[in-house]
Design an enzyme around this catalytic site. Structure first.
Site, PDB file in Angstrom:
ATOM      1  CD  GLU A  72      -2.745   1.324   2.419  1.00  0.00           C
ATOM      2  OE1 GLU A  72      -3.678   2.137   2.356  1.00  0.00           O
ATOM      3  OE2 GLU A  72      -2.560   0.562   3.371  1.00  0.00           O
ATOM      4  CG  ASP A  90      -3.164  -2.617   4.330  1.00  0.00           C
ATOM      5  OD1 ASP A  90      -2.390  -1.766   4.815  1.00  0.00           O
ATOM      6  OD2 ASP A  90      -4.371  -2.420   4.150  1.00  0.00           O
ATOM      7  CB  ILE A  92      -1.310  -0.490   9.805  1.00  0.00           C
ATOM      8  CG1 ILE A  92       0.080  -0.603  10.424  1.00  0.00           C
ATOM      9  CG2 ILE A  92      -2.367  -0.426  10.920  1.00  0.00           C
ATOM     10  CD1 ILE A  92       0.456   0.549  11.348  1.00  0.00           C
ATOM     11  CG  ASP A  93      -6.956  -3.516   6.400  1.00  0.00           C
ATOM     12  OD1 ASP A  93      -7.150  -2.497   5.724  1.00  0.00           O
ATOM     13  OD2 ASP A  93      -7.818  -4.408   6.555  1.00  0.00           O
ATOM     14  CB  THR A  95      -4.350   3.438   9.264  1.00  0.00           C
ATOM     15  OG1 THR A  95      -3.614   2.523   8.459  1.00  0.00           O
ATOM     16  CG2 THR A  95      -3.398   4.471   9.828  1.00  0.00           C
ATOM     17  CG  ASP A 232      -7.466  -2.404   1.399  1.00  0.00           C
ATOM     18  OD1 ASP A 232      -6.793  -2.060   2.384  1.00  0.00           O
ATOM     19  OD2 ASP A 232      -7.782  -1.625   0.482  1.00  0.00           O
TER      20      ASP A 232
END
Length: 293
Positions: A72, A90, A92-93, A95, A232
């Site tokens: 990302e 990702d 940190i999915d 955030t 994601d």
């Protein structure tokens, strides 16, 4: 290195890497980077997003230099998903959850071949919860408990009025896709007397990957989304399928979605697949407009 990827080795390596990256997330409080490239106040980036992706990308490129990487925080329009073996990450999915201290964010690590997810690892370091899957080998919680959690006691699907549905507002808050989402949400939640589905209830976990894992676990009946990116959904996509669920597109009639198609409808497992097709068609009947990305 063998020309055929060793999926078990990749799976185990990604789990170890997720735990290492998780230490970065839990090390201290986040600080929002106001100079980043995110487009509005609902689309946040922190120093930890970049730190985790740096850790993950450098480690994967050292271990697997012949495979592509799509993340990302390093994505650019020129770098699109291809058929090549690709790590899709990702850092940190969720955030926004992370920034607010809400304990519902995760590291999502996927591996795809021919644009099809074949390994998926989703790890929430705050709750120390791990979901993982290898194509053809099932999906697991914390490596030992097979998904869905109810196993043979899992109930059949019985329509939207009995369904717990996951939806997300997203960071795009205007235009056709926003109107489609809002009007669809209203139709799903509305009373049957007014033409709505009267779903049992709606949840927004704030993380596409964890929504998908909730469907895989069986405590969410379905998840409808527009606007997600491959990072994601890649890992969670496989985890749902390996748990007996199905992945479709968000627009009506999209039975064969693309990983990079940016819409998603995930439906949990049901004994013998009972009710999955019918629930998809019922959900699609409430989509007010068309998602276009």
């Amino acid at each position: 290195m063998s020309s055929t990827p060793d999926l078990q080795q990749i799976h185990d390596f990604l789990i170890d890497l997720a735990h290492e990256a998780g230490k970065i997330i839990t090390s201290s409080l986040p600080r929002v980077d106001t100079t980043g490239s995110k487009k509005n106040s609902a689309d946040l980036v922190t120093e930890y997003d970049r730190a985790v992706e740096k850790k993950v990308s450098e480690t994967l490129r050292e271990k697997y230099p012949d495979y592509d990487f799509l993340g990302e925080e390093t994505y650019s329009p020129e770098h699109q998903l291809t058929d090549a073996p690709t790590f899709i990450v990702d850092p940190i999915d969720g955030t926004t959850n992370f920034v607010h201290g809400f304990p519902n964010s995760c590291i999502s690590l996927g591996f795809a071949i021919n644009r099809r997810p074949v390994v998926g690892v989703v790890y929430n370091p705050v709750t120390n919860t791990l979901y993982s899957a290898i194509e053809g080998h099932g999906a697991y919680l914390n490596r030992t408990q097979r998904l869905p959690l109810k196993g043979e006691d899992l109930e059949p699907l019985r329509g939207l009025d009995n369904a717990l549905v996951a939806l997300e507002w997203g960071s795009e808050r205007s235009g056709n896709n926003w109107d489609t989402k809002v009007n669809t949400f209203a139709s799903l939640a509305g009373s049957r007397e007014q033409g709505g589905a009267m779903v049992h209830s709606i949840r927004s976990l704030g993380s596409a990957a964890l929504n998908l894992c909730g469907v895989a676990a069986g405590y969410l009946d379905l998840y409808w989304e527009g606007g997600g990116w491959p990072w994601d959904v890649c890992a969670g996509w496989l985890i749902v399928r390996e748990a007996g669920g199905i992945i479709l597109g968000g627009n009506p009639g999209d039975w064969e979605p693309r990983l990079d198609g940016r819409t998603c409808l995930a439906i949990r497992a049901s004994p013998g697949g009972q009710g999955q097709k019918e629930l998809a068609e019922e959900l699609w009947s409430h989509v007010k407009g068309r998602l276009e990305y």
